[in-house]
Each structure stands twice: as C-alpha cells, then as structure tokens.
Design an enzyme around this catalytic site. Structure first.
Site, PDB file in Angstrom:
ATOM      1  N   HIS A  25      -8.845   9.474   2.758  1.00  0.00           N
ATOM      2  CA  HIS A  25      -8.428   8.387   1.871  1.00  0.00           C
ATOM      3  C   HIS A  25      -8.627   8.867   0.441  1.00  0.00           C
ATOM      4  CE1 HIS A  25      -8.000   4.517  -0.024  1.00  0.00           C
ATOM      5  NE2 HIS A  25      -7.701   3.962   1.141  1.00  0.00           N
ATOM      6  N   GLU A  29       0.849  -1.201   0.000  1.00  0.00           N
ATOM      7  CA  GLU A  29       0.000   0.000   0.000  1.00  0.00           C
ATOM      8  C   GLU A  29       0.876   1.239   0.000  1.00  0.00           C
ATOM      9  OE1 GLU A  29      -3.449   0.026   2.573  1.00  0.00           O
ATOM     10  OE2 GLU A  29      -3.353  -2.142   2.728  1.00  0.00           O
ATOM     11  N   ARG A  32      -0.825   8.897   9.029  1.00  0.00           N
ATOM     12  CA  ARG A  32      -0.701   7.448   9.271  1.00  0.00           C
ATOM     13  C   ARG A  32      -0.280   6.707   8.004  1.00  0.00           C
ATOM     14  NH1 ARG A  32      -4.513   2.921   8.658  1.00  0.00           N
ATOM     15  NH2 ARG A  32      -5.803   4.453   7.578  1.00  0.00           N
ATOM     16  N   HIS A  40     -11.264   9.623   6.462  1.00  0.00           N
ATOM     17  CA  HIS A  40     -11.035   8.187   6.656  1.00  0.00           C
ATOM     18  C   HIS A  40     -10.527   7.827   8.046  1.00  0.00           C
ATOM     19  CE1 HIS A  40     -10.080   4.124   5.421  1.00  0.00           C
ATOM     20  NE2 HIS A  40      -8.784   4.280   5.686  1.00  0.00           N
ATOM     21  N   GLU A  69      -8.179   3.554  17.396  1.00  0.00           N
ATOM     22  CA  GLU A  69      -8.241   4.835  16.675  1.00  0.00           C
ATOM     23  C   GLU A  69      -8.569   6.025  17.565  1.00  0.00           C
ATOM     24  OE1 GLU A  69     -10.179   4.535  12.878  1.00  0.00           O
ATOM     25  OE2 GLU A  69     -10.290   6.713  12.637  1.00  0.00           O
ATOM     26  N   ARG A  84      -0.607   8.964   1.638  1.00  0.00           N
ATOM     27  CA  ARG A  84      -1.986   9.396   1.346  1.00  0.00           C
ATOM     28  C   ARG A  84      -2.191  10.894   1.287  1.00  0.00           C
ATOM     29  NH1 ARG A  84      -5.345   5.032   4.754  1.00  0.00           N
ATOM     30  NH2 ARG A  84      -4.707   3.385   3.351  1.00  0.00           N
TER      31      ARG A  84
HETATM   32  P1  FAD Z   1     -13.704   0.426  15.722  1.00  0.00           P
HETATM   33  O1  FAD Z   1     -13.404  -0.805  14.985  1.00  0.00           O
HETATM   34  O2  FAD Z   1     -14.229   1.566  14.946  1.00  0.00           O
HETATM   35  O3  FAD Z   1     -14.738   0.092  16.873  1.00  0.00           O
HETATM   36  C1  FAD Z   1     -15.300   1.135  17.636  1.00  0.00           C
HETATM   37  C2  FAD Z   1     -16.255   0.522  18.632  1.00  0.00           C
HETATM   38  O4  FAD Z   1     -16.609   1.469  19.609  1.00  0.00           O
HETATM   39  C3  FAD Z   1     -17.571   0.033  18.041  1.00  0.00           C
HETATM   40  O5  FAD Z   1     -17.881  -1.192  18.647  1.00  0.00           O
HETATM   41  C4  FAD Z   1     -18.592   1.078  18.510  1.00  0.00           C
HETATM   42  O6  FAD Z   1     -19.890   0.580  18.681  1.00  0.00           O
HETATM   43  C5  FAD Z   1     -18.000   1.421  19.851  1.00  0.00           C
HETATM   44  N1  FAD Z   1     -18.409   2.724  20.374  1.00  0.00           N
HETATM   45  C6  FAD Z   1     -18.105   3.950  19.916  1.00  0.00           C
HETATM   46  N2  FAD Z   1     -18.649   4.889  20.704  1.00  0.00           N
HETATM   47  C7  FAD Z   1     -19.317   4.247  21.687  1.00  0.00           C
HETATM   48  C8  FAD Z   1     -20.098   4.655  22.796  1.00  0.00           C
HETATM   49  N3  FAD Z   1     -20.312   5.942  23.073  1.00  0.00           N
HETATM   50  N4  FAD Z   1     -20.657   3.715  23.583  1.00  0.00           N
HETATM   51  C9  FAD Z   1     -20.494   2.400  23.316  1.00  0.00           C
HETATM   52  N5  FAD Z   1     -19.753   1.949  22.276  1.00  0.00           N
HETATM   53  C10 FAD Z   1     -19.177   2.856  21.471  1.00  0.00           C
HETATM   54  N6  FAD Z   1      -6.774   0.166   8.895  1.00  0.00           N
HETATM   55  C11 FAD Z   1      -5.793  -0.708   8.600  1.00  0.00           C
HETATM   56  O7  FAD Z   1      -4.824  -0.827   9.352  1.00  0.00           O
HETATM   57  N7  FAD Z   1      -5.891  -1.477   7.495  1.00  0.00           N
HETATM   58  C12 FAD Z   1      -6.931  -1.411   6.614  1.00  0.00           C
HETATM   59  O8  FAD Z   1      -6.982  -2.135   5.635  1.00  0.00           O
HETATM   60  C13 FAD Z   1      -7.967  -0.475   6.899  1.00  0.00           C
HETATM   61  N8  FAD Z   1      -9.030  -0.348   6.073  1.00  0.00           N
HETATM   62  C14 FAD Z   1     -10.064   0.480   6.434  1.00  0.00           C
HETATM   63  C15 FAD Z   1     -11.196   0.539   5.635  1.00  0.00           C
HETATM   64  C16 FAD Z   1     -12.285   1.310   6.011  1.00  0.00           C
HETATM   65  C17 FAD Z   1     -13.508   1.358   5.144  1.00  0.00           C
HETATM   66  C18 FAD Z   1     -12.228   2.050   7.221  1.00  0.00           C
HETATM   67  C19 FAD Z   1     -13.388   2.875   7.653  1.00  0.00           C
HETATM   68  C20 FAD Z   1     -11.084   2.012   8.007  1.00  0.00           C
HETATM   69  C21 FAD Z   1     -10.000   1.235   7.623  1.00  0.00           C
HETATM   70  N9  FAD Z   1      -8.851   1.171   8.413  1.00  0.00           N
HETATM   71  C22 FAD Z   1      -7.851   0.284   8.093  1.00  0.00           C
HETATM   72  C23 FAD Z   1      -8.801   1.824   9.709  1.00  0.00           C
HETATM   73  C24 FAD Z   1      -9.156   0.779  10.775  1.00  0.00           C
HETATM   74  O9  FAD Z   1     -10.172  -0.062  10.292  1.00  0.00           O
HETATM   75  C25 FAD Z   1      -9.620   1.428  12.055  1.00  0.00           C
HETATM   76  O10 FAD Z   1      -8.700   2.389  12.464  1.00  0.00           O
HETATM   77  C26 FAD Z   1      -9.731   0.381  13.161  1.00  0.00           C
HETATM   78  O11 FAD Z   1     -10.556  -0.671  12.741  1.00  0.00           O
HETATM   79  C27 FAD Z   1     -10.277   1.007  14.419  1.00  0.00           C
HETATM   80  O12 FAD Z   1     -10.465  -0.012  15.344  1.00  0.00           O
HETATM   81  P2  FAD Z   1     -10.981   0.337  16.787  1.00  0.00           P
HETATM   82  O13 FAD Z   1     -11.089  -0.964  17.506  1.00  0.00           O
HETATM   83  O14 FAD Z   1     -10.166   1.410  17.354  1.00  0.00           O
HETATM   84  O15 FAD Z   1     -12.444   0.961  16.538  1.00  0.00           O
HETATM   85  C1  SIN Z   2      -7.253   0.545   2.336  1.00  0.00           C
HETATM   86  O1  SIN Z   2      -7.504  -0.647   2.160  1.00  0.00           O
HETATM   87  O2  SIN Z   2      -6.965   1.322   1.421  1.00  0.00           O
HETATM   88  C2  SIN Z   2      -7.322   1.099   3.709  1.00  0.00           C
HETATM   89  C3  SIN Z   2      -6.059   0.829   4.387  1.00  0.00           C
HETATM   90  C4  SIN Z   2      -5.910   1.708   5.595  1.00  0.00           C
HETATM   91  O3  SIN Z   2      -6.675   2.627   5.799  1.00  0.00           O
HETATM   92  O4  SIN Z   2      -4.957   1.467   6.334  1.00  0.00           O
END
Ligand code: FAD
Ligand code: SIN
Length: 546
Positions: free
Chosen positions: A250, A119, A392, A357, A381, A296
């Site tokens: 993104h 990537e 990032r 993103h 995140e 990016r």
């Molecule tokens: P999340 O997975 O967003 O989970 C957040 C959780 O918090 C959820 O369960 C939600 O319900 C809960 N929550 C939030 N607020 C509250 C509240 N007030 N009360 C109760 N629960 C709450 N990163 C990579 O490294 N590689 C990739 O390929 C990649 N692709 C991506 C593609 C897309 C479309 C997106 C949107 C992001 C991508 N990212 C990628 C970024 C990555 O997916 C996220 O940064 C990561 O998944 C965040 O994980 P997390 O556990 O911190 O939060």
């Molecule tokens: C992607 O698949 O382009 C998302 C990867 C990332 O946000 O890290």
C-alpha cells in the site's frame, strides 16, 4: 504440554473469523453444525482494520458492470481470470444488499442513497463505506449474528496447526497423493492456546478463511494475525498454491516512529489528496493519467523511486487544500489518529511510506472456492481466485471475500450430501513425540525478525535476481532450523506462526524468482519488461508428498 484424546466433531469447520469466515458460517449454519475457529478473539482480523470500503456498481447512472470489470482487468495486468472477474462484479450489488440486511451501516448521502467514494484504479466513485471504519462496521455486525446463531460454535484462541487428510499421519507423511481418491480433508489439529493442548477437530468440510501474510514483512499495514497460516497448511498437504510473488504494497502507511501499522486510506487521495516530495513537488503528475489515483503498484514504485533518489525517509500526502470540516467529518478516525501523533492534516502534509498490505496469491480455487483437495475450500485473502491477477484493484477484496463465501457455502451444502460421515474414525492423534518445553524463546524471535527484515530488504517493491537468491539461501537455512525445532518443542503460537511465515516467505521468493519478467506487483530490475509471450500465466506450485 499434554495431548488430550478428546475429539470435537462438526459437519463443517471454518478457520477464520474475518468477513470471509463469518459470512460463510452464517450462510452454512441453517443447514449444518459449524464451528468457527479464530486464533485470537473473534474480531481480531484484517477485516476489522479495513478503512476505504467495498467496491461494487451501485450508481447505474455513472457506473456500469463493464467499467468495473475493465478497471479490475486493467489493474490485474493480464492475469485476471475473466470468468471470476465477471462473476464477482455482477454479484457485487447483491453482496452489498446482504451486508446491509445483516446490519452493516454503510454511509448514505442527503437523499438516502449509498454514499460512494473513489480509490486508485477506479474510473468512477463506486466504493461503499462507513466513514473510515468500514471494516469494523462489517466485522461487528457479522460477529454479533454469528455469536447468536444456535448452530454455530465459536472457538476463540484456537489456533489451527495442520490439516488432517486421509491416509496421512499427524506429521504429514503417508501415501495419499494430491488428487487421488484418498486425498480428502478430515479436519484440523488445533492448539487450544489457553489450555495449551493440541487436539483433532474433525469435520466433513473444512474452509480456510485465514486472511493474508503481511507479517512476512517488517513494515506492513496488517495486524499480527496475518501470518499466512492457511496457505502454509494447505501447501504442507499438497494443495495447489498460485501467484505468491504478487505482494501488494500500500503506498501510504503513516510514517512515525511510534505508529505501528497505521494505514492512511487511499480514500484520502480519492477525495483529492496529493502526494508530494519534501520539496513540495507533486511527483505523481507525470507518472500516470490517473496521477495520485493510479493503480497501487505504480504509486508504490513511484514513491520507492522518489525515496531512493532523494535519500529521504518518507513522502507526504497533502490534504491541506481541502475544507477542514470535511476532513474531520469524512475521515474522523484517521484525522484523530494523526492528531494523536502530532500531525494535523488540516494544516500540514501527512508523512507516509509504502508497506506490505495484501497477498494477491494464495490457495488456488475454482469459482466455488474449492481447492485441489476434496472437502477443503478456501475463501478471502488466503485464496487465489483469479480476480486480482497481478495486482488487486482497491476495495475489491472485501467484495471478493463476501461473494466467494456465499458461493463456497452453497457448494458446502452440496458437498455434505456427497461426502461420507466416516472421517473421524481415521483421524490419528497429534504426535508430540519426545517434545519438551521450549528453552530458547529468543531463537523464535530472532528468526521472525530476520525473515521479516530480509523480505523487506530483498523481496520488496523493486526486486532483482541476486537479492532474491540471497533471500532464498537464508530462508532455506532458517527453514531447516525451524523444522528441527518444530518436533523438539511443545507447540506455542509463536513457533507455529514462525513455521508458517518461513514457508510463505519461501513461496513468495520462489515464485518471484521463477517469473522472469515484470508484471503488476512483481517488478524485477533484471527483467523490466512484461513478457506476454512466455509469462501471461499464473505461477502454480504444490508440494510433492512422499
Ligand atoms: P481476515 O479478516 O484477515 O481474518 C482472518 C482470520 O483468520 C482471523 O480471524 C484469524 O484469527 C484467523 N486465522 C488465521 N490463521 C489462523 C489459524 N492458524 N488458526 C485459527 N484462526 C486463524 N480491502 C478492501 O476491500 N477494502 C478496504 O478498505 C481495505 N482496507 C484495508 C485496510 C487495512 C489496514 C488492511 C490490513 C487491509 C485492508 N483491506 C481492504 C484488505 C481486507 O481487509 C482483507 O483482505 C480482508 O479483510 C481479509 O478478510 P479475510 O476474511 O480473508 O481475513
Ligand atoms: C484503503 O483504504 O486504502 C485500503 C483499501 C484496500 O486495500 O482495498
């Protein structure tokens, strides 16, 4: 909406059920009783939508820890914390092993080795993936284990409203100053969405794993849950918040009137995709030595410039020179989804635009995920660890979340030995005051819309001081209105989230205004140069509590 006097009590409470929250819960659960709070169903997370994969050094013949560290530092544009980068990169291979042990089916090549993709900003192939559904594979594997663990209570459709800290009332007033010995987390006020009640849930350690804040912008790759709740809750209780100006856009979200938030993974460019304008010109060729695989911020700005110059609504990602069978096999979901919108990437370029993103800033933490409030941790995140700096590197966030979840879990087990068990005694009831039923849901919708549109128009990829000030003025007005409504009405998820995106939008604007230079994801046409002499540091803010 009544308040119940029932108080649930756990040793540990984690708010969020993405990769960060679930990994943390599994790592803590053999040592303590833990509840996992999720504001929707367990698997409705950003994690579930991740496509590209998880970056780690997995091919020692062609890659090295030093190279991954260097690529991360280069993307981060001078603001990464070196110790965080070293720690995360070196923990990468073990984090992938843990995910494999927990049942994540990463793709393998013909010889049985992990298949790696590439990537933007990576100098080599180092991204482990499961076709183009990596996040779903991770989320489902972890969720299955969490649901069957006897020490884990899953509370779905439970929305955390506010943190409970010692010495402060439900409305957040009181005497405990941040960093003082009284400043300790005791639990969370939770809105049980189905029962429509708010009640305290107490715990000795609370871990925020609430994900990002993409919904602050009208165009985003993020799911609806991404409203910055963790950052807003932590800020309200005086925790330190860092680097909120660094919002990652993104470069490639599908441009189609009916496609909501559909990401076109950077892995497509990793496999050879080329960005072209409407005339077919490959405009990244003269922008950066890595061309379409530049970091990016550079690609998104190039697209923004291209769109402004041409007046077109989108640019195009061209995959037509790649073998059709390879496309259908390697990126089946993206291929099928595009086909559903009438775009066959085997024969025509995909129309794309940038979209908000990823939140690089967040609740500031140390190497163990500890925030500035005792007993409150933040991972994934919603946290700012210093790994990403001003931008990032792709696929470093799932890695960061997995690594910090494990470290925060180890820290939690130690904290449980140190923190007294008397917390629940001090917890005040939720205070509804004279609140009534909301009479004007349209006010909430209107404010949501206004914020998300003004953030896109005034606080986007290219900024200037005049537009930022305009955004600030409008946001302050909305903030005042939201504060008035907040204690007048019974809480609904929309009202809670509106309050949070208003706070987060203001934090982004204020951080952007304060940084008088351009660096990484923050580009101001008033200060187009990077100013290392004055600005090579984080922007850190906290709310002074009265
Ligand atoms: P999340 O997975 O967003 O989970 C957040 C959780 O918090 C959820 O369960 C939600 O319900 C809960 N929550 C939030 N607020 C509250 C509240 N007030 N009360 C109760 N629960 C709450 N990163 C990579 O490294 N590689 C990739 O390929 C990649 N692709 C991506 C593609 C897309 C479309 C997106 C949107 C992001 C991508 N990212 C990628 C970024 C990555 O997916 C996220 O940064 C990561 O998944 C965040 O994980 P997390 O556990 O911190 O939060
Ligand atoms: C992607 O698949 O382009 C998302 C990867 C990332 O946000 O890290």
């Amino acid at each position: 909406m009544p308040v119940t006097s029932r108080t649930d009590s756990f040793d540990v409470l984690v708010i969020g059920s993405g990769i960060a929250g679930l990994t943390y819960a599994l790592d803590v659960a053999d040592h303590a009783r833990i509840a996992v709070l999720s504001k929707r169903v367990l698997s409705e997370t950003a994690t579930r939508y991740a496509q590209g994969g998880v970056a780690a050094v997995l091919d020692p013949l062609h890659d090295s820890m030093e190279a991954h560290v260097q690529d991360t530092l280069t993307a981060g544009a001078g603001l990464c914390r070196q110790d965080a980068v070293e720690m995360v990169v070196r923990s990468g291979p073990a984090a992938i092993d843990r995910l494999l042990e927990r049942g994540v089916p990463f793709a393998r090549d013909a010889s049985g080795e992990l298949e790696l993709t590439r990537e933007g900003g990576h100098s080599t192939r180092r991204v482990a993936h499961h076709a183009d559904l990596t996040g779903e594979a991770i989320e489902l594997a972890l969720a299955e284990r969490v649901r069957s663990h006897p020490n884990i209570t899953v509370l779905e459709n439970h929305l955390a409203v506010d943190l409970i800290t010692r010495g402060r009332t439900a409305r957040g007033t009181g005497k405990a100053a941040p960093g003082s010995k009284n400043d300790r987390v005791l639990g969370v006020y939770v809105l049980d969405v189905n029962a429509r009640v708010v009640r305290p849930v107490t715990a000795r350690v609370v871990c925020l794993a609430t994900g990002g804040s993409g919904k602050t912008y009208i165009y985003t790759t993020n799911p609806d849950i991404a409203t910055g709740d963790g950052v807003a809750m932590a800020w309200r209780r005086g925790a330190r918040i860092a680097n909120m100006e660094f919002v990652q856009f993104h470069p490639t979200c599908l441009y189609h009137p009916k496609a909501k938030n559909f990401l076109i993974s950077e892995a497509l460019r990793g496999e050879g995709g080329i960005l072209r304008n409407r005339r077919g010109v490959p405009f990244m060729a003269d922008q950066h030595p890595l061309k379409d695989l530049a970091p990016r911020d550079i690609v998104s700005r190039a697209i923004d410039a291209e769109l402004k110059q041409s007046g077109e609504e989108c640019v195009y990602l061209d995959m037509t020179h790649l073998p059709p069978d390879f496309l259908a096999e390697r990126i089946p979901t993206i291929h099928a989804t595009c086909l559903g919108f009438g775009v066959d990437m085997r024969t025509q370029p995909i129309p794309v635009v940038p979209a908000a993103h990823y939140q690089c800033g967040g609740v500031q933490v140390n190497l163990d995920g500890e925030t500035s409030i005792r007993g409150l941790l933040a991972i994934g995140e919603c946290s700012c660890t210093g790994l990403h700096g001003a931008n990032r590197l792709a696929s470093n966030s799932l890695l960061e979340a997995a690594v910090y979840a494990e470290r925060a879990a180890s820290k939690t087990i130690k904290l449980l030995q140190e923190l007294p068990t008397d917390g629940a005694l001090d917890v005040p009831e939720w205070d509804t005051g004279s609140a009534g039923d909301p009479d004007e849901a349209v006010v909430v919708t209107q404010s949501w819309d206004e914020i998300r549109r003004l953030m896109w128009n005034y606080v986007g990829i290219v900024r200037n001081t005049r537009r930022l000030l305009r955004a600030k003025r409008r946001l302050e007005l909305i903030n005042q209105e939201v504060r008035e409504d907040y204690w007048r009405f019974y809480l609904t998820p929309d009202l809670v989230e509106l309050r949070n995106i208003t706070t987060v939008a203001l934090l982004i604007v204020e951080a952007a205004l304060s940084r008088q230079e351009s660096r990484g994801l923050h580009y101001s046409s008033d200060y187009p140069e990077t100013d290392d002499e004055h600005w090579r540091h984080d922007t850190v803010t906290w709310r002074a509590l009265s």
